[in-house]
Design a protein around this motif. Sequence first.
Motif, PDB file in Angstrom:
ATOM      1  N   HIS A   1       0.831  -1.024  -0.047  1.00 19.60           N
ATOM      2  CA  HIS A   1       0.078  -0.008   0.081  1.00 19.60           C
ATOM      3  C   HIS A   1       1.148   1.207   0.126  1.00 19.60           C
ATOM      4  CE1 HIS A   1       0.699  -1.027   4.369  1.00 19.60           C
ATOM      5  NE2 HIS A   1       0.463   0.321   4.472  1.00 19.60           N
ATOM      6  N   LEU A   2       0.296   2.408  -0.687  1.00 24.73           N
ATOM      7  CA  LEU A   2       1.365   3.704  -0.782  1.00 24.73           C
ATOM      8  C   LEU A   2       0.586   4.831   0.161  1.00 24.73           C
ATOM      9  CD1 LEU A   2       0.971   3.669  -4.705  1.00 24.73           C
ATOM     10  CD2 LEU A   2       2.971   2.630  -3.094  1.00 24.73           C
ATOM     11  N   GLU A   3      -0.232   4.354   0.922  1.00 22.97           N
ATOM     12  CA  GLU A   3      -0.691   5.727   1.894  1.00 22.97           C
ATOM     13  C   GLU A   3      -0.914   4.889   3.321  1.00 22.97           C
ATOM     14  OE1 GLU A   3      -4.349   7.280   0.276  1.00 22.97           O
ATOM     15  OE2 GLU A   3      -3.508   8.021  -1.365  1.00 22.97           O
ATOM     16  N   PRO A   4      -0.979   5.641   4.349  1.00 19.45           N
ATOM     17  CA  PRO A   4      -1.202   5.104   5.699  1.00 19.45           C
ATOM     18  C   PRO A   4      -2.638   4.635   5.605  1.00 19.45           C
ATOM     19  CG  PRO A   4      -0.356   7.192   5.971  1.00 19.45           C
ATOM     20  CD  PRO A   4      -0.566   7.124   4.513  1.00 19.45           C
ATOM     21  N   MET A   5      -2.612   3.129   6.211  1.00 17.59           N
ATOM     22  CA  MET A   5      -3.841   2.557   6.368  1.00 17.59           C
ATOM     23  C   MET A   5      -4.095   2.037   7.589  1.00 17.59           C
ATOM     24  SD  MET A   5      -6.162   1.228   4.191  1.00 17.59           S
ATOM     25  CE  MET A   5      -5.092   1.413   2.686  1.00 17.59           C
ATOM     26  N   PRO A   6      -5.510   2.700   8.099  1.00 17.88           N
ATOM     27  CA  PRO A   6      -5.948   2.261   9.420  1.00 17.88           C
ATOM     28  C   PRO A   6      -6.026   0.772   9.783  1.00 17.88           C
ATOM     29  CG  PRO A   6      -7.904   2.962   8.062  1.00 17.88           C
ATOM     30  CD  PRO A   6      -6.601   3.117   7.337  1.00 17.88           C
ATOM     31  N   LEU A   7      -5.643   0.341  11.046  1.00 13.50           N
ATOM     32  CA  LEU A   7      -5.424  -0.910  11.555  1.00 13.50           C
ATOM     33  C   LEU A   7      -6.854  -1.162  12.440  1.00 13.50           C
ATOM     34  CD1 LEU A   7      -1.799  -1.002  12.491  1.00 13.50           C
ATOM     35  CD2 LEU A   7      -2.858  -2.591  10.794  1.00 13.50           C
ATOM     36  N   LEU A   8      -6.732  -2.144  13.144  1.00 15.85           N
ATOM     37  CA  LEU A   8      -7.674  -2.510  14.167  1.00 15.85           C
ATOM     38  C   LEU A   8      -8.930  -3.444  13.620  1.00 15.85           C
ATOM     39  CD1 LEU A   8      -7.947   0.525  16.658  1.00 15.85           C
ATOM     40  CD2 LEU A   8      -6.516  -0.997  16.464  1.00 15.85           C
ATOM     41  N   GLY A   9      -8.823  -3.399  12.409  1.00 15.60           N
ATOM     42  CA  GLY A   9     -10.013  -4.354  11.786  1.00 15.60           C
ATOM     43  C   GLY A   9     -10.053  -5.690  12.575  1.00 15.60           C
TER      44      GLY A   9
ATOM     45  N   LEU B   1       0.197 -14.439   6.238  1.00 18.65           N
ATOM     46  CA  LEU B   1      -0.545 -14.170   4.896  1.00 18.65           C
ATOM     47  C   LEU B   1      -1.226 -12.927   4.898  1.00 18.65           C
ATOM     48  CD1 LEU B   1      -1.464 -16.382   2.480  1.00 18.65           C
ATOM     49  CD2 LEU B   1      -3.580 -16.724   4.043  1.00 18.65           C
ATOM     50  N   ASP B   2      -1.041 -12.085   5.575  1.00 18.13           N
ATOM     51  CA  ASP B   2      -1.893 -11.061   5.646  1.00 18.13           C
ATOM     52  C   ASP B   2      -1.151  -9.765   5.319  1.00 18.13           C
ATOM     53  OD1 ASP B   2      -4.083  -8.825   6.243  1.00 18.13           O
ATOM     54  OD2 ASP B   2      -3.213  -8.562   8.201  1.00 18.13           O
ATOM     55  N   HIS B   3      -0.831  -9.899   3.913  1.00 15.45           N
ATOM     56  CA  HIS B   3       0.085  -8.919   3.317  1.00 15.45           C
ATOM     57  C   HIS B   3      -0.437  -8.044   2.008  1.00 15.45           C
ATOM     58  CE1 HIS B   3       1.112 -13.137   1.902  1.00 15.45           C
ATOM     59  NE2 HIS B   3       0.947 -12.621   0.683  1.00 15.45           N
ATOM     60  N   MET B   4      -1.763  -8.864   1.414  1.00 15.49           N
ATOM     61  CA  MET B   4      -2.333  -8.016   0.522  1.00 15.49           C
ATOM     62  C   MET B   4      -3.559  -8.007   0.730  1.00 15.49           C
ATOM     63  SD  MET B   4      -1.573  -9.631  -3.464  1.00 15.49           S
ATOM     64  CE  MET B   4       0.270  -9.156  -3.456  1.00 15.49           C
ATOM     65  N   ASP B   5      -4.508  -6.839   0.234  1.00 16.58           N
ATOM     66  CA  ASP B   5      -5.853  -6.647   0.477  1.00 16.58           C
ATOM     67  C   ASP B   5      -6.582  -7.642   0.082  1.00 16.58           C
ATOM     68  OD1 ASP B   5      -4.790  -3.913   0.400  1.00 16.58           O
ATOM     69  OD2 ASP B   5      -5.659  -3.281  -1.110  1.00 16.58           O
ATOM     70  N   GLY B   6      -7.443  -8.064   1.103  1.00 21.33           N
ATOM     71  CA  GLY B   6      -8.388  -9.090   1.073  1.00 21.33           C
ATOM     72  C   GLY B   6      -7.809 -10.230   1.156  1.00 21.33           C
ATOM     73  N   LEU B   7      -6.738 -10.849   1.284  1.00 19.58           N
ATOM     74  CA  LEU B   7      -6.168 -12.085   0.926  1.00 19.58           C
ATOM     75  C   LEU B   7      -6.579 -13.054   2.222  1.00 19.58           C
ATOM     76  CD1 LEU B   7      -4.562 -14.329  -0.437  1.00 19.58           C
ATOM     77  CD2 LEU B   7      -2.384 -13.324   0.577  1.00 19.58           C
ATOM     78  N   CYS B   8      -6.008 -12.460   3.461  1.00 26.42           N
ATOM     79  CA  CYS B   8      -6.134 -13.272   4.549  1.00 26.42           C
ATOM     80  C   CYS B   8      -7.861 -13.729   5.056  1.00 26.42           C
ATOM     81  CB  CYS B   8      -5.429 -12.497   5.816  1.00 26.42           C
ATOM     82  SG  CYS B   8      -5.253 -13.440   7.347  1.00 26.42           S
ATOM     83  N   ALA B   9      -8.354 -12.417   5.104  1.00 22.09           N
ATOM     84  CA  ALA B   9     -10.060 -12.540   5.375  1.00 22.09           C
ATOM     85  C   ALA B   9     -10.604 -13.410   4.215  1.00 22.09           C
ATOM     86  CB  ALA B   9     -10.639 -11.424   5.256  1.00 22.09           C
ATOM     87  N   GLY B  10     -10.224 -13.322   2.897  1.00 17.77           N
ATOM     88  CA  GLY B  10     -10.888 -14.145   1.863  1.00 17.77           C
ATOM     89  C   GLY B  10     -10.514 -15.665   1.903  1.00 17.77           C
ATOM     90  N   VAL B  11      -8.993 -16.070   2.252  1.00 25.89           N
ATOM     91  CA  VAL B  11      -8.638 -17.289   2.352  1.00 25.89           C
ATOM     92  C   VAL B  11      -9.268 -18.034   3.631  1.00 25.89           C
ATOM     93  CG1 VAL B  11      -6.970 -18.883   3.030  1.00 25.89           C
ATOM     94  CG2 VAL B  11      -6.519 -17.042   1.032  1.00 25.89           C
ATOM     95  N   ALA B  12      -9.288 -17.155   4.751  1.00 23.37           N
ATOM     96  CA  ALA B  12     -10.149 -17.781   6.033  1.00 23.37           C
ATOM     97  C   ALA B  12     -11.607 -17.732   6.060  1.00 23.37           C
ATOM     98  CB  ALA B  12      -9.987 -16.835   7.195  1.00 23.37           C
ATOM     99  N   GLY B  13     -12.171 -16.975   4.943  1.00 19.89           N
ATOM    100  CA  GLY B  13     -13.464 -17.167   4.613  1.00 19.89           C
ATOM    101  C   GLY B  13     -13.956 -18.422   4.039  1.00 19.89           C
TER     102      GLY B  13
ATOM    103  N   MET C   1      -6.854  -5.605   9.078  1.00 16.59           N
ATOM    104  CA  MET C   1      -6.985  -6.275  10.134  1.00 16.59           C
ATOM    105  C   MET C   1      -6.088  -6.062  11.240  1.00 16.59           C
ATOM    106  SD  MET C   1      -6.911 -10.312   9.236  1.00 16.59           S
ATOM    107  CE  MET C   1      -8.037 -10.213   7.698  1.00 16.59           C
ATOM    108  N   GLY C   2      -4.943  -6.098  10.813  1.00 15.01           N
ATOM    109  CA  GLY C   2      -3.790  -5.860  11.751  1.00 15.01           C
ATOM    110  C   GLY C   2      -3.674  -7.393  12.021  1.00 15.01           C
ATOM    111  N   ASP C   3      -2.599  -7.551  12.849  1.00 12.57           N
ATOM    112  CA  ASP C   3      -2.027  -8.841  13.598  1.00 12.57           C
ATOM    113  C   ASP C   3      -2.903  -9.432  14.243  1.00 12.57           C
ATOM    114  OD1 ASP C   3       0.310 -10.333  12.413  1.00 12.57           O
ATOM    115  OD2 ASP C   3       1.208 -10.259  14.559  1.00 12.57           O
ATOM    116  N   GLY C   4      -3.837  -8.663  15.272  1.00 12.06           N
ATOM    117  CA  GLY C   4      -4.900  -9.024  16.054  1.00 12.06           C
ATOM    118  C   GLY C   4      -5.957 -10.020  15.067  1.00 12.06           C
ATOM    119  N   GLY C   5      -6.307  -9.315  14.084  1.00 10.97           N
ATOM    120  CA  GLY C   5      -7.290 -10.081  13.092  1.00 10.97           C
ATOM    121  C   GLY C   5      -6.877 -11.144  12.608  1.00 10.97           C
ATOM    122  N   ALA C   6      -5.494 -11.181  11.948  1.00 18.54           N
ATOM    123  CA  ALA C   6      -4.704 -12.261  11.419  1.00 18.54           C
ATOM    124  C   ALA C   6      -4.665 -13.644  12.303  1.00 18.54           C
ATOM    125  CB  ALA C   6      -3.666 -11.787  10.666  1.00 18.54           C
ATOM    126  N   MET C   7      -3.953 -13.156  13.354  1.00 16.96           N
ATOM    127  CA  MET C   7      -3.691 -14.362  14.413  1.00 16.96           C
ATOM    128  C   MET C   7      -5.013 -14.975  14.955  1.00 16.96           C
ATOM    129  SD  MET C   7      -0.354 -13.497  16.568  1.00 16.96           S
ATOM    130  CE  MET C   7      -1.292 -12.081  17.378  1.00 16.96           C
TER     131      MET C   7
END
Length: 354
Positions: free
Chosen positions: A43-51, A155-167, A211-217
Amino acid sequence: MNEYSSVLAFFVALVASLGLTWPVRALALRYGMVDLPGPRKVHLEPMPLLGGIAIYLAFVLAILLSVHGGPQLQIAGILGGATLLALVGLLDDRGLLHHQVKLFIGMPVAALFLLATGIRAQFFSEFVPGETGILLDGLFTIIWVVGITASFSILDHMDGLCAGVAGVAALFFTISAALNGQTLVRTLGAASLGAALGFLRWNFNPAKIFMGDGGAMLLGFLMATLGLKIRPDHVQFPLTWLVPVLILAVPIFDTTLVSISRSRRGLLPFTSPGKDHSAHRLSNLGLGFRGAVLLLYLLGVVGGACSLLVGRVAPAMAYVLIAVLLALAAIAIFALERAPYERQAKKQQPPLAA
């Protein structure tokens, strides 16, 4: 619990995750909880975490509203481990913890929550009698939980990847549990699916929140737990373990790829982050960010579909399936190792004082 508990869990988690993600995003921006761009970021801009907070709250709310009766001690263990990892990940996102704390303390302790409530692998005890088999199963449980949780974390290194794979994984855990009459596992899977999909609405490329590391873990821990609890009928041991492994084939493959690749370059796999994951390499081959993520979703669906076939073919055919999939995985690792990616430099040791 009844036959509708999983439906309730899914919709509660979906609506809660959808609704909570936006205010959590505003909270992250207000308090400066953002992921800054960097050399190993896409990503090229600051992105909010805490998802991850929205995912956690959605999952917990769904379980509390839909699970009545059943093994309450096990539910407490699952929620306890999930809460621990969500908090550890939040502290890590805030920069208040060394990254090795989550790997060597947070994840193993979360596994101990499961063991303390009777959730464990049943592998070695199938052929090693007595307490020795149970002890080995306990060690295997810790290794499994740490390995799967860590695989989702990286795995949480690209938009939608971790959440989608987990889904996708949660969907097939839910289907498998429904086919085998496992009401609790079906409900846990449905809650995980709803929480992941609700967040994915805001996280798919172009993402509006991470999602941040809290969401990925958290998602990794839930997938590891579902893998321990799934019990496919009419499947002989050790083929029973094919089901969770196939459902989680994408994160397992990605972790294997980066572990081999980084080890060959003299790097430590889990402490040397970089743009050398499967999605990065696929993107560089011309698929782009969205194309790479969607292809990994598809591979997750293929792995999940294969998991449903395990109990419906003869054992000999299942072993042939294993051999074919292992061969394909080896070929894929060989090919992707030669795909373009940004190499990390080894960390230079500071010079010794004279």
